[in-house]
Design an enzyme around this catalytic site. Structure first.
Site: not given
Ligand code: SAH
Ligand code: SF4
Length: 411
Positions: A122, A135, A142, A146, A149, A216-217, A248, A270-272, A347, A390
């Site tokens: 997508e 995007c 992936c 996480c 995600c 993906g990463e 990212s 992606s710190l979180h 989300n 996201c």
């Molecule tokens: N894999 C890479 C890039 C794709 S994710 C990464 O992790 O950085 C793009 C962003 O969306 C990342 O910061 C990810 O942590 C965030 N993300 C993933 N799941 C999410 C969710 N359910 N709600 C909000 N942000 C989310």
């Molecule tokens: Fe993969 Fe990024 Fe989702 Fe983590 S946040 S599972 S690295 S796509």
């Protein structure tokens, strides 16, 4: 409410014999010349000239048919068509959210083995008043997991090639009328026309920015992402400024420095979480590359300055990472780093155990960060109605498949 367009007419069924030809999309200029020399027997001078012509037709004009390359003689065009492909992904669907966000489901055949089942990914377009952001996905699924995600629950199917990554940009540019002579789609006023201030074409591109934030990463598919982004930013093609491309990563430390040195695009992390115990749980790659190593790599990112800040993404999870103490620790952790902080409301997706923090909590968190001098916009979720926000990329693919299955069984 969202609009789903039926694009059956736009899909290009794969021709089995076509798969044996080499695709030119995604080759660097050097690789393009080498392919012309080795497969058509052109001498160095001609390979260089034809390579520049092809590059311009593919990336500047967005041409997919050798016959439209009017400055190349007919005989040569025929030879090119017999030997090479200018393929793009097939569009399975295009959806438009009430807020103008668009999501495409693209289908690819395996370039090396066309008999393997095709894969789907997508790509999302987010129009705003001053920019239009695409995007882009780097992998099908992936390998990382996480816990918040949805993409992370889909196991990795395969890496996308450089051509497949660029194919998303080329298809989106075509659908949005971004190539010279292109026609902007009529969305009945749904899509605000971006003012667009980026790129060398100046003022009226629909896509002014690209973010590698889809599925993906990207740093686990480094070479292909690098080649694709170098082509997207090359001056005489798509020519997006490197300041308008953001990659990212969840924190693949060994590839952070090469990203700055070899690709030179903007970095997002992606710190979180601000403590290792919590980050180990939310972003499990942290067990391999803990915060200390990650922060050291970020501080050493080539080209980092106040004009080129790192973006820190921080998803707001209720009662998990959203306390005042977390906000204060975030400020402490980033001290001295030219940074922007993106607070992302979580989300939700079916089956998740997390909730999004309340608006009041997000405001309080943002306030602490703002007071410390960081710009910390709260990212308004876009395209939630079409599952394009996201972390939501995956479920729509499954839903479509279910729908397809139902259509098949009821037929
Ligand atoms: N894999 C890479 C890039 C794709 S994710 C990464 O992790 O950085 C793009 C962003 O969306 C990342 O910061 C990810 O942590 C965030 N993300 C993933 N799941 C999410 C969710 N359910 N709600 C909000 N942000 C989310
Ligand atoms: Fe993969 Fe990024 Fe989702 Fe983590 S946040 S599972 S690295 S796509």
């Amino acid at each position: 409410m969202s609009i789903a367009l039926n694009l059956d007419h736009a899909s290009q069924p794969a021709r089995p014999q076509a798969q044996r030809r080499t695709s030119l999309v995604g080759l660097s200029k050097h690789e393009l010349r080498t392919a012309l020399a080795s497969e058509l027997g052109l001498d160095e001078r001609e390979a260089k000239m034809r390579g520049s012509q092809l590059w311009n037709w593919i990336y500047h004009h967005g041409v997919t048919d050798f016959d439209r390359m009017s400055n190349i003689q007919k005989g040569v065009r025929q030879k090119l068509a017999d030997t090479f492909l200018l393929d793009r992904p097939e569009i399975v669907s295009e959806q438009i959210s009430v807020d103008g966000t668009r999501k495409w489901l693209f289908r690819y055949r395996d370039p090396k083995n066309p008999l393997l089942p095709p894969v789907e990914i997508e790509t999302v377009y987010i129009p705003e008043s001053d920019r239009g952001t695409l995007c882009v996905s780097s992998q099908v699924g992936c390998t990382l997991t996480c816990s918040f995600c949805h993409t992370g629950t889909q196991t990795l199917v395969r890496n996308l090639t450089a051509g497949e990554i660029l194919g998303q940009v080329l298809m989106a540019r075509e659908r949005l009328g971004d190539f010279p002579g292109g026609v902007r789609p009529d969305d009945g006023g749904l899509v605000p026309a971006p003012r667009g201030s980026g790129g060398s074409e100046g003022d009226n591109r629909a896509i002014t920015n690209v973010v590698m934030m889809g599925m993906g990463e990207p740093l686990y598919n480094y070479d292909n992402v690098k080649n694709a982004l170098l082509i997207a930013s090359a001056e005489d093609g798509i020519s997006l400024s490197k300041r308008r491309i953001t990659l990212s990563t969840s924190g693949v430390v060994p590839y952070i420095e090469p990203t700055g040195r070899e690709i030179g695009v903007m970095l997002a992390i992606s710190l979180h979480a601000v403590r290792d115990d919590l980050r180990d749980m939310l972003v499990p790659i942290n067990k391999k590359y803990p915060l200390k190593d990650l922060m050291a790599a970020i501080r050493a990112y080539p080209g980092l300055s106040n004009a080129r800040r790192v973006t820190f993404e921080y998803v707001m999870l209720r009662d998990i990472n959203d306390s005042d103490a977390d906000a204060r620790e975030l400020v402490r952790l980033l001290s001295g780093i030219p940074a922007k902080i993106n607070l992302i409301p979580f989300n939700p997706w079916p089956g998740t155990n997390y909730d999004c923090s309340s608006s009041a909590r997000i405001e309080k968190f943002a306030d602490i960060v703002n007071r410390a001098g960081y710009a910390s916009p709260v990212r308004t979720p876009r395209g939630r109605d079409i599952f394009a926000a996201c972390g939501q990329l995956k479920s729509e693919t499954e839903r479509l498949k279910k729908k397809d299955r139902e259509a098949l069984t009821s037929a």
